[in-house]
Write an enzyme that holds these catalytic residues in place. Sequence first.
Site: not given
Ligand code: G3P
Length: 478
Positions: A287, A158-159, A253, A440, A236, A105
């Site tokens: 998120c 997380n990414y 974000e 996202r 935060d 991706r």
């Molecule tokens: O937690 C990060 C946010 O950007 C989520 O991305 O692709 O899991 O919706 P996604």
Amino acid sequence: DGDVYKYYSDGEWKTSSSGKSVAIINPATRKTQYKVQACTQEEVNKVMEMAKSAQKSWAKTPLWKRAELLHKAAAILKDNKAPIAESLVKEIAKPAKDSVTEVVRSGDLISYCAEEGVRILGEGKFLLSDSFPGNERTKYCLTSKIPLGVVLAIPPFNYPVNLAVSKIAPALIAGNSLVLKPPTQGAVSCLHMVHCFHLAGFPKGLISCITGKGSEIGDFLTMHPAVNCISFTGGDTGISISKKAGMIPLQMELGGKDACIVLEDADLDLVASNIIKGGFSYSGQRCTAVKVVLVIKSVADELVEKVKAKVAKLTVGPPEENCDITAVVSESSANFIEGLVMDAKDKGATFCQEYKREGNLIWPLLLDNVRPDMRIAWEEPFGPVLPVLRINSVEEGINHCNASNFGLQGCVFTKDINKAILISDAMETGTVQINSAPARGPDHFPFQGLKDSGIGSQGVTNSINLMTKVKTTVINLP
Ligand code: G3P
């Protein structure tokens, strides 16, 4: 020390003069997996200096050449998906298959950005003065988009790869230089990814990757006078960054409490599978995860039964084996999640499964009959625990959603499109998904949070625009 990954500065891999390192703990084994350099403020200064000077010539590099290099980096990244995915598995316990997806991706995102960039930035505007009252046609105004300078990118754990390139690629195509501060968990994956940009042949100093302790270099980086834009994804910390940052564009974000509103007429099988995908993929550490289900009472029993049946099928265990639910990122995260669960227990929530935890591994848990006085009704667990609130009316659901300090995404399930649109309009979130879980992607869609969920909009096009400013030249005719 050969065991410590080097940081990237001036087109080279370097050891920090601090002589110190930061340990990366494997969330599943809870043992040290990797070590990275603990960079110093002096090293940050050096990186910024080089980023400033490299940017000047990069901005003059033809747009098509910038795009070409990005396409090259994308291809190299995809070729190296296996080792990068492997480090994602070890550092952040992301299931192996999802780790590969993240890298692929990311390659696609870089290419898309290069393509979009040549279109957006290859076009300017031409304005004539006589459209404004009192003016003759004596002024021609030419507008174009120019880079901001140095962009500081801080992605979350997380990414680490995808949310790094979603900042790097738009910054670079627009003619900016880039300083990357990876999250500690995910730093090695970031370093591997940066190596792909290195192999693509970007000019020295244009991209740097500086690792280290937030306490040592965090504020120093975000408050550095050389930084012209900060793109941050995380928790935060973003709020304190935005308070301390200078007069520069910010793209942030910072999490969410995405609500899933379920109406009486919804296709409950569709809802259940989206709750599983939305609430439990990557163990809820997104998120955009579904973080609270708000279901109309009359269909609540049926929906909860359907979700329960699907939760029972989720596999729990090591990321290497592609288990659905894997260890959460750290012990403190697991403790925080447990705190929310215990609070809900004390206040009388219905446990659809037994609460189970081993180390950082928390079994998926659906909490029914959650009430607004429970912490989990409002706070984001960032783990595989999902609260269900039974509501009497759609208004009650919208009010709950809007009472949150977050406003990232939300979703609504109904077959009535008119109702769905009205609910979407009423929800104070950056995006509302109709009949699907929040997400996202696709990565060119605008992505933004309201309230404490962030500032600025992301997505390929918006990021390119945010990382540029408008420059005008006016030709005055006699
Ligand atoms: O937690 C990060 C946010 O950007 C989520 O991305 O692709 O899991 O919706 P996604």
